[in-house]
Design a protein around this motif. Structure first.
Motif, short mmCIF file in Angstrom:
data_model
loop_
_atom_site.label_atom_id
_atom_site.label_comp_id
_atom_site.label_asym_id
_atom_site.label_seq_id
_atom_site.Cartn_x
_atom_site.Cartn_y
_atom_site.Cartn_z
N TYR A 6 -11.16 10.34 2.98
CA TYR A 6 -10.35 10.88 4.09
C TYR A 6 -10.32 9.96 5.31
N ARG A 7 -10.46 8.65 5.07
CA ARG A 7 -10.35 7.71 6.19
C ARG A 7 -8.98 7.02 6.21
N TYR A 8 -8.40 6.83 5.03
CA TYR A 8 -7.14 6.09 4.93
C TYR A 8 -6.03 6.94 4.34
N THR A 9 -4.79 6.59 4.72
CA THR A 9 -3.63 7.22 4.11
C THR A 9 -3.30 6.46 2.83
N SER A 10 -2.41 7.03 2.05
CA SER A 10 -1.92 6.38 0.84
C SER A 10 -1.29 5.03 1.19
N ASP A 11 -0.48 4.98 2.25
CA ASP A 11 0.12 3.71 2.68
C ASP A 11 -0.95 2.65 2.97
N ASP A 12 -2.03 3.07 3.66
CA ASP A 12 -3.12 2.13 3.98
C ASP A 12 -3.72 1.55 2.70
N ILE A 13 -4.01 2.43 1.75
CA ILE A 13 -4.66 2.02 0.49
C ILE A 13 -3.74 1.09 -0.28
N ILE A 14 -2.50 1.51 -0.46
CA ILE A 14 -1.55 0.73 -1.28
C ILE A 14 -1.30 -0.64 -0.65
N PHE A 15 -1.13 -0.67 0.68
CA PHE A 15 -0.87 -1.97 1.31
C PHE A 15 -2.12 -2.85 1.30
N GLU A 16 -3.29 -2.29 1.60
CA GLU A 16 -4.52 -3.10 1.63
C GLU A 16 -4.79 -3.72 0.26
N CYS A 17 -4.59 -2.96 -0.80
CA CYS A 17 -4.79 -3.48 -2.15
C CYS A 17 -3.78 -4.59 -2.47
N TYR A 18 -2.54 -4.39 -2.04
CA TYR A 18 -1.50 -5.40 -2.20
C TYR A 18 -1.90 -6.67 -1.44
N ALA A 19 -2.37 -6.50 -0.20
CA ALA A 19 -2.77 -7.65 0.63
C ALA A 19 -3.93 -8.41 -0.01
N GLY A 39 -8.47 13.14 -9.61
CA GLY A 39 -7.42 13.77 -8.83
C GLY A 39 -7.47 13.18 -7.43
N ILE A 40 -6.33 13.10 -6.76
CA ILE A 40 -6.26 12.49 -5.44
C ILE A 40 -5.75 13.53 -4.45
N HIS A 41 -6.59 13.87 -3.47
CA HIS A 41 -6.21 14.86 -2.47
C HIS A 41 -5.77 14.18 -1.18
N HIS A 42 -4.61 14.61 -0.67
CA HIS A 42 -4.10 14.17 0.64
C HIS A 42 -4.28 15.35 1.58
N ASN A 43 -5.04 15.16 2.65
CA ASN A 43 -5.28 16.28 3.57
C ASN A 43 -4.13 16.46 4.56
N GLN A 44 -4.35 17.32 5.57
CA GLN A 44 -3.31 17.62 6.58
C GLN A 44 -2.82 16.38 7.32
N GLU A 45 -3.71 15.38 7.47
CA GLU A 45 -3.31 14.14 8.17
C GLU A 45 -2.81 13.08 7.20
N GLY A 46 -2.73 13.43 5.91
CA GLY A 46 -2.28 12.46 4.92
C GLY A 46 -3.36 11.50 4.46
N LYS A 47 -4.61 11.75 4.86
CA LYS A 47 -5.73 10.89 4.45
C LYS A 47 -6.19 11.32 3.05
N VAL A 48 -6.66 10.35 2.26
CA VAL A 48 -6.95 10.64 0.85
C VAL A 48 -8.43 10.56 0.47
N ALA A 49 -8.77 11.34 -0.56
CA ALA A 49 -10.09 11.29 -1.20
C ALA A 49 -9.85 11.56 -2.68
N ILE A 50 -10.80 11.11 -3.53
CA ILE A 50 -10.63 11.33 -4.97
C ILE A 50 -11.72 12.25 -5.51
N PHE A 51 -11.37 13.00 -6.56
CA PHE A 51 -12.28 13.96 -7.15
C PHE A 51 -12.20 13.89 -8.67
N PRO A 52 -13.37 13.80 -9.34
CA PRO A 52 -13.39 13.75 -10.81
C PRO A 52 -12.75 15.01 -11.40
N VAL A 53 -12.02 14.81 -12.49
CA VAL A 53 -11.29 15.91 -13.13
C VAL A 53 -12.23 17.06 -13.53
#
Length: 136
Positions: free
Chosen positions: A47-60, A97-111
């Protein structure tokens, strides 16, 4: 126009054709895979980064974009649509599973986790499935 991959209050379920019933950590490779990069970034910073942050950082990282070039590169990168985390190997192949919270920040959870089930059963959260690996 700026495109975004961010979701709000949304849970990305594992893909219908995900091959695992228990989440697996992406295996370490000499050159880090996209799955590894995303996993490390999200698991260490829930819950620190948004999807955009993750996708761009990995691309970078994958494209060796220098720190002082990032701002321009990010604008260029999001000037056209990018695949969202529904196409992430974490949800398609590794059972997270990938949860996006109210601020759009993400965390992952094992199925197999209780949290994963809680998200599925919570009517206040929008659910979307990760993209399948194979066409039907």
């Amino acid at each position: 126009m700026k495109h975004t991959t961010n979701y709000i209050n949304t849970f990305i379920e594992v893909a219908g054709d995900c091959p695992v019933s228990h989440a697996e950590t992406p295996p370490e490779k000499k050159i880090k895979t996209l799955a590894e990069l995303q996993y490390d970034k999200i698991i260490k910073n829930p819950y620190r980064y948004t999807s955009d942050d993750i996708i761009f950082e990995c691309y970078a990282l994958k494209n060796d974009i220098a720190e002082n070039e990032k701002e321009k590169a990010k604008i260029r990168f999001f000037s056209k649509g990018q695949p969202c985390l529904r196409s992430s190997p974490l949800a398609k192949r590794y059972g997270f599973g990938i949860h996006h919270n109210q601020e759009g920040k993400v965390a992952i959870f094992p199925v197999e986790s209780k949290e994963y089930q809680n998200f599925l059963n919570d009517d206040r959260i929008k659910k979307v499935k990760a993209m399948r690996s194979k066409k039907i």
